[in-house]
Design a protein around this motif. Structure first.
Motif, PDB file in Angstrom:
ATOM      1  N   UNK A 245      46.480  52.937  58.327  1.00 10.14           N
ATOM      2  CA  UNK A 245      45.557  51.850  58.018  1.00 10.14           C
ATOM      3  C   UNK A 245      44.547  52.274  56.960  1.00 10.14           C
ATOM      4  N   UNK A 246      44.048  53.519  57.059  1.00 12.34           N
ATOM      5  CA  UNK A 246      43.108  54.016  56.051  1.00 12.34           C
ATOM      6  C   UNK A 246      43.778  54.094  54.683  1.00 12.34           C
ATOM      7  N   UNK A 247      45.020  54.557  54.670  1.00  7.81           N
ATOM      8  CA  UNK A 247      45.771  54.654  53.418  1.00  7.81           C
ATOM      9  C   UNK A 247      45.946  53.265  52.801  1.00  7.81           C
ATOM     10  N   UNK A 248      46.340  52.307  53.607  1.00  5.97           N
ATOM     11  CA  UNK A 248      46.549  50.950  53.113  1.00  5.97           C
ATOM     12  C   UNK A 248      45.259  50.344  52.590  1.00  5.97           C
ATOM     13  N   UNK A 249      44.165  50.564  53.318  1.00  5.44           N
ATOM     14  CA  UNK A 249      42.878  50.038  52.883  1.00  5.44           C
ATOM     15  C   UNK A 249      42.439  50.659  51.564  1.00  5.44           C
ATOM     16  N   UNK A 250      42.634  51.986  51.420  1.00  2.68           N
ATOM     17  CA  UNK A 250      42.252  52.670  50.182  1.00  2.68           C
ATOM     18  C   UNK A 250      43.112  52.184  49.017  1.00  2.68           C
ATOM     19  N   UNK A 251      44.407  51.959  49.275  1.00  2.00           N
ATOM     20  CA  UNK A 251      45.304  51.475  48.219  1.00  2.00           C
ATOM     21  C   UNK A 251      44.912  50.068  47.775  1.00  2.00           C
ATOM     22  N   UNK A 252      44.544  49.222  48.726  1.00  2.00           N
ATOM     23  CA  UNK A 252      44.124  47.859  48.387  1.00  2.00           C
ATOM     24  C   UNK A 252      42.851  47.870  47.549  1.00  2.00           C
ATOM     25  N   UNK A 253      41.918  48.757  47.902  1.00  2.81           N
ATOM     26  CA  UNK A 253      40.677  48.860  47.136  1.00  2.81           C
ATOM     27  C   UNK A 253      40.954  49.397  45.734  1.00  2.81           C
ATOM     28  N   UNK A 254      41.854  50.369  45.635  1.00  2.00           N
ATOM     29  CA  UNK A 254      42.222  50.920  44.321  1.00  2.00           C
ATOM     30  C   UNK A 254      42.829  49.834  43.440  1.00  2.00           C
ATOM     31  N   UNK A 255      43.721  49.010  44.014  1.00  2.00           N
ATOM     32  CA  UNK A 255      44.338  47.932  43.249  1.00  2.00           C
ATOM     33  C   UNK A 255      43.296  46.892  42.838  1.00  2.00           C
ATOM     34  N   UNK A 256      42.399  46.558  43.764  1.00  2.00           N
ATOM     35  CA  UNK A 256      41.358  45.575  43.459  1.00  2.00           C
ATOM     36  C   UNK A 256      40.509  46.056  42.284  1.00  2.00           C
ATOM     37  N   UNK A 257      40.125  47.335  42.297  1.00  2.00           N
ATOM     38  CA  UNK A 257      39.303  47.869  41.221  1.00  2.00           C
ATOM     39  C   UNK A 257      40.070  47.919  39.906  1.00  2.00           C
ATOM     40  N   UNK A 258      41.359  48.287  39.978  1.00  2.00           N
ATOM     41  CA  UNK A 258      42.176  48.338  38.762  1.00  2.00           C
ATOM     42  C   UNK A 258      42.279  46.964  38.112  1.00  2.00           C
ATOM     43  N   UNK A 259      42.568  45.941  38.914  1.00  2.00           N
ATOM     44  CA  UNK A 259      42.687  44.594  38.361  1.00  2.00           C
ATOM     45  C   UNK A 259      41.352  44.114  37.790  1.00  2.00           C
ATOM     46  N   UNK A 260      40.251  44.470  38.447  1.00  2.00           N
ATOM     47  CA  UNK A 260      38.929  44.097  37.939  1.00  2.00           C
ATOM     48  C   UNK A 260      38.663  44.766  36.591  1.00  2.00           C
ATOM     49  N   UNK A 261      39.046  46.043  36.475  1.00  2.00           N
ATOM     50  CA  UNK A 261      38.859  46.760  35.206  1.00  2.00           C
ATOM     51  C   UNK A 261      39.700  46.135  34.094  1.00  2.00           C
ATOM     52  N   UNK A 262      40.916  45.749  34.415  1.00  2.00           N
ATOM     53  CA  UNK A 262      41.798  45.157  33.405  1.00  2.00           C
ATOM     54  C   UNK A 262      41.305  43.775  32.985  1.00  2.00           C
ATOM     55  N   UNK A 263      40.829  43.001  33.963  1.00  2.00           N
ATOM     56  CA  UNK A 263      40.262  41.685  33.624  1.00  2.00           C
ATOM     57  C   UNK A 263      39.035  41.844  32.737  1.00  2.00           C
ATOM     58  N   UNK A 264      38.222  42.851  33.034  1.00  2.32           N
ATOM     59  CA  UNK A 264      37.023  43.093  32.242  1.00  2.32           C
ATOM     60  C   UNK A 264      37.370  43.401  30.789  1.00  2.32           C
ATOM     61  N   UNK A 265      38.560  43.958  30.565  1.00  4.55           N
ATOM     62  CA  UNK A 265      39.019  44.254  29.206  1.00  4.55           C
ATOM     63  C   UNK A 265      39.717  43.062  28.562  1.00  4.55           C
ATOM     64  N   UNK A 266      39.698  41.906  29.238  1.00  2.00           N
ATOM     65  CA  UNK A 266      40.307  40.674  28.742  1.00  2.00           C
ATOM     66  C   UNK A 266      41.813  40.821  28.564  1.00  2.00           C
ATOM     67  N   UNK A 267      42.428  41.574  29.465  1.00  3.35           N
ATOM     68  CA  UNK A 267      43.875  41.780  29.402  1.00  3.35           C
ATOM     69  C   UNK A 267      44.601  40.738  30.241  1.00  3.35           C
ATOM     70  N   UNK A 268      45.735  40.275  29.725  1.00  2.12           N
ATOM     71  CA  UNK A 268      46.684  39.540  30.560  1.00  2.12           C
ATOM     72  C   UNK A 268      47.409  40.590  31.392  1.00  2.12           C
ATOM     73  N   UNK A 269      47.453  40.402  32.691  1.00  6.09           N
ATOM     74  CA  UNK A 269      47.952  41.431  33.604  1.00  6.09           C
ATOM     75  C   UNK A 269      49.248  40.977  34.254  1.00  6.09           C
ATOM     76  N   UNK A 270      50.232  41.861  34.276  1.00  2.00           N
ATOM     77  CA  UNK A 270      51.354  41.610  35.165  1.00  2.00           C
ATOM     78  C   UNK A 270      51.789  42.900  35.834  1.00  2.00           C
ATOM     79  N   UNK A 271      52.232  42.749  37.071  1.00  2.00           N
ATOM     80  CA  UNK A 271      52.602  43.882  37.904  1.00  2.00           C
ATOM     81  C   UNK A 271      54.123  43.912  38.080  1.00  2.00           C
ATOM     82  N   UNK A 272      54.698  45.058  37.792  1.00  2.61           N
ATOM     83  CA  UNK A 272      56.138  45.240  37.864  1.00  2.61           C
ATOM     84  C   UNK A 272      56.428  46.234  38.981  1.00  2.61           C
ATOM     85  N   UNK A 273      57.269  45.853  39.933  1.00  8.18           N
ATOM     86  CA  UNK A 273      57.547  46.681  41.108  1.00  8.18           C
ATOM     87  C   UNK A 273      58.966  47.229  41.081  1.00  8.18           C
ATOM     88  N   UNK A 274      59.125  48.420  41.654  1.00 12.75           N
ATOM     89  CA  UNK A 274      60.456  48.999  41.797  1.00 12.75           C
ATOM     90  C   UNK A 274      61.235  48.325  42.925  1.00 12.75           C
TER      91      UNK A 274
END
Length: 302
Positions: A245-274
């Protein structure tokens, strides 16, 4: 663990992306004037004008001399800023993150070249490794794909210096262009400000490559985890629900911060999964990327 299914998405499957031939007109019409292919305007001759631009037919019917101005023939410059670092040698689903990134390079090259645009690349791992200047045509596209797909070996130890790569991109890419950053963005902080600067000067797309196990651990007992870029290892007990649960929570926070940083740079964002067929994801992504390019704000496509 790693899984590789090289060739499963062979180049033959990209034929449908290339239908319709190549339009050599390009995606961009310049606001400037000068020598070119499309006539833009006529004005009276002034000292210093190029005599080759004189409209002799119009001038002969008038008591003045006129010159024709034209739109310069400018296609769109597109740059793939491609991460090839060790952290992409990971995949627990259909393919490695490196394979997914490679398929994106193929698709982007085909789709952008269809309209006569010029495509270049900055390829990096720990630092900038290779520069491919923008060029058009089938031969240039094949060269770019081959170079982007080349096995560069284990590379240097140490974390990816994405900050320095983006700073170098800002110095190298002077003309307003479309930049597609293909990375898992697993790099030390500091890259956010250089990315913001690029987002002001250029049209920016961030392709975030991920794997399901980066966001959620399975219950498989003792597990040795290793950072592929530094070699550091950590043994964890995945049977612990609290740990998962701690791992999942930390990963969700990391993703949230990453998307916020990318939006702040005015980037169009898309996520590609394996986890999903790469071709299916790319077709969905490229149908919607235009929304972000029209300046309506950052979009996230999964």
């Amino acid at each position: 663990s790693k899984t590789r299914r090289g060739g499963r998405l062979g180049r033959g499957r990209w034929r449908e992306l290339g239908t319709g031939g190549e339009d050599q007109d390009g995606d961009e019409r310049s606001r400037g004037r000068g020598h070119g292919l499309e006539q833009a305007d006529v004005r009276e001759y002034v000292a210093g004008d190029d005599p080759r631009q004189i409209d002799w037919n119009l001038s002969a019917r008038s008591d003045r001399t006129y010159v024709r101005e034209a739109h310069p023939d400018r296609g769109l410059d597109a740059w793939l800023i491609l991460d090839t670092s060790r952290s992409l040698d990971w995949g627990t689903a259909r393919c490695l993150k490196r394979d997914a990134a490679g398929e994106l390079v193929v698709a982007a090259s085909i789709l952008l070249a269809r309209r006569g645009n010029r495509i270049g690349a900055l390829i990096f791992d720990k630092g900038l490794q290779h520069i491919i200047p923008p060029s058009s045509g089938r031969s240039a596209r094949s060269t770019l794909i081959a170079e982007a797909s080349r096995d560069r070996g284990p590379g240097e130890d140490g974390p990816t210096d994405l900050t320095q790569v983006l700073l170098q991109a800002g110095r190298l890419i002077r003309r307003p262009s479309l930049l597609i950053v293909v990375s898992d963005f697993l790099a030390p902080t500091g890259w956010q400000q250089p990315l913001k600067i690029l987002g002001v000067q250029h049209e920016l797309v961030a392709a975030v490559i991920g794997d399901p196990r980066e966001s959620e651990l399975p219950d498989v007992g003792l597990l040795t985890m290793e950072d592929p870029e530094t070699g550091r290892q950590l043994e964890v007990d995945t049977a612990s629900r609290k740990l998962r649960e701690r791992f999942k929570s930390a990963a969700q926070e990391q993703r949230r911060q990453l998307l916020a940083d990318l939006r702040s740079a005015r980037a169009a964002i898309f996520e590609l999964s394996t986890a999903e067929d790469v071709l299916v994801q790319l077709l969905r992504i490229f149908q919607r990327v235009e929304t972000g390019r029209r300046g309506h704000g950052a979009v996230v496509v999964k």
